[in-house]
Design an enzyme around this catalytic site. Structure first.
Site, PDB file in Angstrom:
ATOM      1  N   THR A  97      56.043  36.159  46.093  1.00 39.42           N
ATOM      2  CA  THR A  97      56.570  35.909  44.771  1.00 39.42           C
ATOM      3  C   THR A  97      56.457  37.026  43.689  1.00 39.42           C
ATOM      4  O   THR A  97      57.434  37.095  42.964  1.00 39.42           O
ATOM      5  CB  THR A  97      56.101  34.428  44.200  1.00 39.42           C
ATOM      6  OG1 THR A  97      56.435  33.523  45.334  1.00 39.42           O
ATOM      7  CG2 THR A  97      56.489  33.980  42.957  1.00 39.42           C
ATOM      8  N   SER A 135      65.332  31.854  46.482  1.00 39.01           N
ATOM      9  CA  SER A 135      64.035  31.737  46.493  1.00 39.01           C
ATOM     10  C   SER A 135      63.407  32.732  47.174  1.00 39.01           C
ATOM     11  O   SER A 135      63.900  33.768  47.820  1.00 39.01           O
ATOM     12  CB  SER A 135      63.560  30.658  47.236  1.00 39.01           C
ATOM     13  OG  SER A 135      62.234  30.294  47.772  1.00 39.01           O
ATOM     14  N   THR A 182      42.707  63.122  88.502  1.00 38.61           N
ATOM     15  CA  THR A 182      42.805  61.619  88.434  1.00 38.61           C
ATOM     16  C   THR A 182      41.446  61.398  88.159  1.00 38.61           C
ATOM     17  O   THR A 182      40.541  61.920  88.595  1.00 38.61           O
ATOM     18  CB  THR A 182      43.208  61.128  89.630  1.00 38.61           C
ATOM     19  OG1 THR A 182      42.424  61.630  90.656  1.00 38.61           O
ATOM     20  CG2 THR A 182      44.571  61.302  89.895  1.00 38.61           C
ATOM     21  N   SER A 313      36.204  75.623  61.298  1.00 36.26           N
ATOM     22  CA  SER A 313      34.654  75.472  61.003  1.00 36.26           C
ATOM     23  C   SER A 313      34.330  76.209  59.797  1.00 36.26           C
ATOM     24  O   SER A 313      34.704  77.404  59.707  1.00 36.26           O
ATOM     25  CB  SER A 313      34.005  75.840  62.192  1.00 36.26           C
ATOM     26  OG  SER A 313      32.467  75.658  61.887  1.00 36.26           O
ATOM     27  N   LYS A 319      36.384  79.831  64.856  1.00 31.46           N
ATOM     28  CA  LYS A 319      36.818  78.660  65.697  1.00 31.46           C
ATOM     29  C   LYS A 319      38.150  77.945  65.048  1.00 31.46           C
ATOM     30  O   LYS A 319      38.278  77.818  63.698  1.00 31.46           O
ATOM     31  CB  LYS A 319      35.678  77.583  65.408  1.00 31.46           C
ATOM     32  CG  LYS A 319      35.970  76.324  66.258  1.00 31.46           C
ATOM     33  CD  LYS A 319      34.623  75.680  66.189  1.00 31.46           C
ATOM     34  CE  LYS A 319      34.492  74.565  67.657  1.00 31.46           C
ATOM     35  NZ  LYS A 319      35.394  73.435  67.055  1.00 31.46           N
TER      36      LYS A 319
END
Length: 467
Positions: A97, A135, A182, A313, A319
């Site tokens: 509302t 509404s 896997t 880093s 890095k």
């Protein structure tokens, strides 16, 4: 400041503000997330107000001056103007509302200006004119559907672009043999292109599902007013306003068969969110795999190289981290978390409405935004720039035992297991082990252990086996 009144009393409203007392109360009552309502919901609500004004004017319920002023003001908002006049918090009580009244008040004050009045004079009334025959319970969920539809189609395109980039890499890396894994253990040979093809197919499913799911949002309850019964809305308006809304949005919207159903139930948003979550799961899997395959660059898998985007880093010079996949991981986590919030909100509606649609809106539209941006940066800031470390891939194939399964059609399981055991113990290749054990001649070993055939269907169907 200016003074405005409602049935609860008086309140000061900033003189410059297009909003009014209802919005001012909401600002004081809901200092929660610090995030305003999503701009696409505001634009969609404005289109609903424009459509309602057009219908009411055409049917004679609004005079032309008032109707045209509302239409012009609403059209400005739908185009993105007055965007700073919608400060209500995204999280709010009242089933939306506060957001509906914020839009009503801004349109009313802007329409009043267009008619020559000043803010707060309300030559156009927020409730009697802008909210006529409406509404919150029918305009808010209708606007949420419109906003989501308008955002889902671009999202589908962004995911399609990621699919395209993955398929380009699939073709580029089709000839690169590498270890398949896997449970993170050496398994059988695959090509890098095949790995990319798996990601591309998963993303393709996401693209199609998201493209199609927007159809589920096209049934709206506009005209149902408070509980879906259409109380205080003329029958002719209920049918006409949907037609106007369809024209104004360019979306094939339809009046729901049961306005009560669509007013009560929010399960469609759970359905949409579930597909967003599925897409997030796939993006997360891809991001994880890219981080693993690029890990190192010297002490990890190091099979691929990701584009170097920034220093990684403050203590380890040189890095570089996989920042794009990491960011996509976080996008995925947030979308999955949003899905839980949406699920909780949708299941906790009570009786005639769901009062938690503001939470659904906040999480659903944010999730669509995030997914689109995540897919785009993954495509163009990461995947498109990936290169392969061919020497590393070949080295891992040569010095692992992943080529052993190709011997089974020729030697059987038991002898192949002996080959693997010998290769481990003596630290030699499978090719060398099968020769040392005398199971295959050098010529036959070369035929059977042809790396380029190992990742193709029919690898067991070889002349040597027939002989």
């Amino acid at each position: 400041m200016r003074i405005e009144k409602d049935f609860l009393g008086e309140k000061q409203v900033p003189e410059h503000a297009y909003w009014g007392i209802h919005t001012q109360r909401a600002l004081e009552n809901f200092p929660l997330s610090g995030h305003p309502v999503h701009s696409n919901l505001i634009k969609a609500l404005a289109l609903v107000k424009v459509s309602a004004a057009q219908a009411n004017m055409e049917l004679g319920y609004l005079d032309n001056d008032t109707g045209y002023a509302i239409i012009e003001a609403g059209s400005e908002i739908a185009a993105g103007k007055l965007a700073d006049q919608f400060p209500t918090d995204a999280l709010q009580g009242g089933a939306g509302t506060s957001t509906n009244m914020n839009v009503n008040e801004v349109i009313a004050n802007r329409a009043t200006e267009l008619l020559g009045g000043g803010k707060g004079q309300y030559l156009v009334d927020p409730l009697n004119h802008v909210n006529m025959h409406q509404s919150t319970n029918d305009v808010y969920p209708t606007a949420l559907r419109i906003a989501a539809i308008k955002m889902l189609l671009p999202l589908s395109e962004q995911i399609a672009e990621l699919q395209d980039v993955l398929q380009q890499k699939e073709a580029e890396f089709a000839g690169i043999l590498k270890p398949g894994r896997t449970q993170l253990q050496d398994a059988v040979p695959v090509t890098l292109g095949q790995e990319f093809s798996g990601w591309a197919q998963a993303v393709a499913r996401d693209r199609w599902r998201i493209y199609k799911v927007e159809e589920r949002l096209r049934q709206v309850n506009l005209g149902g007013t408070a509980a879906g019964t259409g109380i205080n809305a003329p029958r002719e308006y209920i049918f006409l306003v949907i037609e106007k809304l369809r024209q104004n949005t360019g979306i094939g919207l339809a009046r729901a068969e049961s306005l009560i159903d669509v007013t009560q139930n929010a399960d469609v948003f759970t359905e949409v969110s579930g597909l967003l979550k599925a897409a997030a799961v796939n993006l997360n899997k891809i991001a994880n795999d890219l981080r693993l395959l690029s890990s190192g660059p010297f002490a990890g898998f190091a099979e691929i190289r990701l584009p170097e985007k920034q220093a990684g880093s403050t203590i380890m010079p040189g890095k570089v981290n996989p920042i794009i996949p990491e960011a996509v991981n976080q996008v995925a986590f947030q979308v999955i978390a949003a899905d839980l919030a949406i699920t909780m909100a949708c299941q906790n509606g009570q009786l005639e409405i769901n009062q938690f649609l503001p939470l659904v809106t906040y999480n659903l539209l944010q999730a669509i935004d995030l997914l689109g941006k995540g897919a785009s940066i993954l495509a163009y800031k990461c995947v498109s720039g990936i290169t392969v470390n061919e020497e590393r891939c070949l080295e891992l194939v040569e010095h692992s035992l992943i080529t052993a399964p190709i011997l089974m059609p020729v030697l059987g399981y038991a002898k192949t297991a002996e080959v693997v055991k010998y290769a481990r113990r003596e630290k030699v290749t499978v090719r060398q082990a099968v020769k040392d054990l005398g199971y295959l001649s050098s010529e036959d070993a070369e035929k059977v252990l042809d790396y380029h055939l190992m990742a193709r269907p029919g690898s067991a169907d070889k002349p040597l086996r027939e002989e």
